[in-house]
Design a protein around this motif. Structure first.
Motif: not given
Lengths: 249, 205
Positions: A101, A103, A109, A111, B199-201, B204-205
């Motif tokens: 997705y 960001n 990114a 995940i 935000d996922c990042t 999570h990375y």
């Protein structure tokens, strides 16, 4: 128990960035230091001879070679290819689990938690810069001790790709936030940019008109990879010569 | 017709069970270098595609963490907190960077050379110190490698999150126990209510 609340913490916000890169092919000597640095920084597993022969080697950045002319009068052009962090990324549209997705910083990114390994994204990527873990990664002792603790180790069945070294972006942001200042251009760099001996790779904020990378992106040598696909890559390639003539005349 | 429906239901049930079990049967899980089994300050010494046991794999898959860990010394947090020691005295660097430190035996001995030297637990500590060893503390708070989480303490403390929001009230605890679930819902709830990035990042990375 906990340290007292710091005042003005809420008032300070880091500027939102639009990370991008410029690759100067006229400077690239094809030394592959960026490839090695990327492997070391991002815990990228080496898959071994047998798997590599089946096209399962993983390099988030690789050097493509192009030969011009015939033997005695030959020229070699090197082209480092990494994830182009496309603004209109084909890999994102095809992911059924939204593991791939976009960001807010414009990074494309991946995940790992969400990834179920359909490999649609790798098939959709026109730059072929997404890599699938066909085997569980393993490091012989004591090589396991060189793993970067800031980056997660991906297991089998997961797609992985260049992140623009997001762990370094986050670390720099956290430090800047602590000191209540904005990030400076060139304050930190991804591993490939840091290791490049000829400074062929430049990383920075494309929204900042003063940054090195945005000035290079406006150069008259600038071109994108496969521009006719409309993927809007954030990596700009700079080259004098045939390519430049093709796209700009 | 009826037969067809029941066969369909059986197929769904089998498929559901298989989809849960398949990850353990097919894939070995990676032993990350931040695993819990060894003391927190020691890297585990192996990171290979080893096959973990079915139960361990299931626990990792469903995010089940052991609530309590048997420590070599029954360290009473409440006595230390009651005597006015802030957390950062021993867990140094927690407000600066990524991880909180576990104090070495030498740090403990700066006080326990003279304080409460006759208590049995302190004698254990002193014997570790005399042998020049560290206390093999076991890690209480950690994430499975498959969570792919990178957590920084510093920004949370600077944002005014109290230690006890995640670690429980140590004024009442003896040995540290994993109280809060610390799953993603726990983290995201707090991030949402404080209007910080989800935000996922971010993690999570």
């Amino acid at each position: 128990m906990a340290p007292a609340k710091e005042q003005n913490q809420k008032a300070f916000r880091l500027k939102r960035r639009n990370w991008g890169m410029a690759v100067d092919e006229d400077r690239c000597t094809g030394c592959e230091a960026c490839v090695v640095a990327c492997h070391a920084e991002n815990n990228i597993a080496t898959v071994g001879e047998e798997q590599a022969a089946r096209g399962r080697a993983m390099h988030w950045i690789r050097i493509e070679r192009y030969y011009e002319g015939t033997f005695p009068d030959i020229k070699v052009k090197y082209q480092p290819v990494l994830c182009q962090q496309c603004d209109n990324a084909p890999c994102e549209a095809v992911c059924p689990t939204y593991a791939s997705y976009h960001n807010a910083e414009g990074l494309n990114a991946q995940i790992y938690n969400r990834c179920i390994g359909t490999r649609y994204c790798a098939n959709a990527c026109p730059y072929e810069d997404r890599y699938f873990n066909f085997v569980n990664p393993a490091w012989d002792e004591p090589l396991n001790l060189q793993l970067n603790p800031d980056v997660s180790v991906r297991s089998v069945g997961i797609m992985e790709k260049c992140t623009f070294c997001i762990q370094r972006i986050r670390a720099a942001e956290i430090n800047a936030e602590k000191e209540k200042r904005q990030l400076k251009d060139g304050e930190f760099n991804p591993a490939c940019v840091q290791s490049c001996p000829t400074e062929a790779l430049v990383f920075g904020d494309l929204d900042d008109p003063e940054s090195r990378v945005s000035r290079l992106a406006k150069s008259n040598r600038a071109a994108k990879l496969l521009p006719d696909l409309g993927t809007k890559p954030k990596v700009t390639y700079l080259r004098r010569g045939s390519w430049y003539d093709e796209q700009n005349t | 017709m009826k037969h067809g429906v029941s066969a369909f239901l059986v197929a769904i049930a089998v498929g559901g069970v298989a989809s849960i079990l398949l990850p353990f049967l097919v894939s070995g899980y990676v032993d990350g270098n931040r695993q819990s089994a060894s003391p927190s300050y020691v890297t585990s010494g192996k990171c290979s595609a080893s096959q973990m046991s079915f139960l361990a794999g299931a626990k990792e898959y469903f995010g089940i963490y052991p609530a309590s860990v048997r420590q070599p010394i029954a360290f009473p947090h409440k006595i230390h907190v009651k005597n006015g020691m802030p957390c950062e005295t021993c867990h140094a660097g927690v407000d600066e960077g990524q991880q909180a430190a576990i104090p070495g035996a030498a740090v403990c001995m700066t006080c326990h050379q003279v304080i409460a030297t006759n208590k049995p637990e302190i004698k254990k500590l002193a014997s570790y110190y005399r042998k020049g060893e560290e206390v093999p503390w076991r890690r209480v708070y950690w994430f499975y490698p498959s969570a792919h989480v990178d957590f920084w303490h510093g920004p949370h403390i600077r944002a005014g999150v109290e230690c006890q929001s995640c670690h429980g009230d140590m004024r009442k605890e003896t040995v540290a126990v994993r109280k809060a679930g610390l799953n993603m819902g726990f983290c995201v709830n707090c991030h949402r209510s404080r209007h910080v990035s989800t935000d996922c990042t971010t993690c999570h990375y």
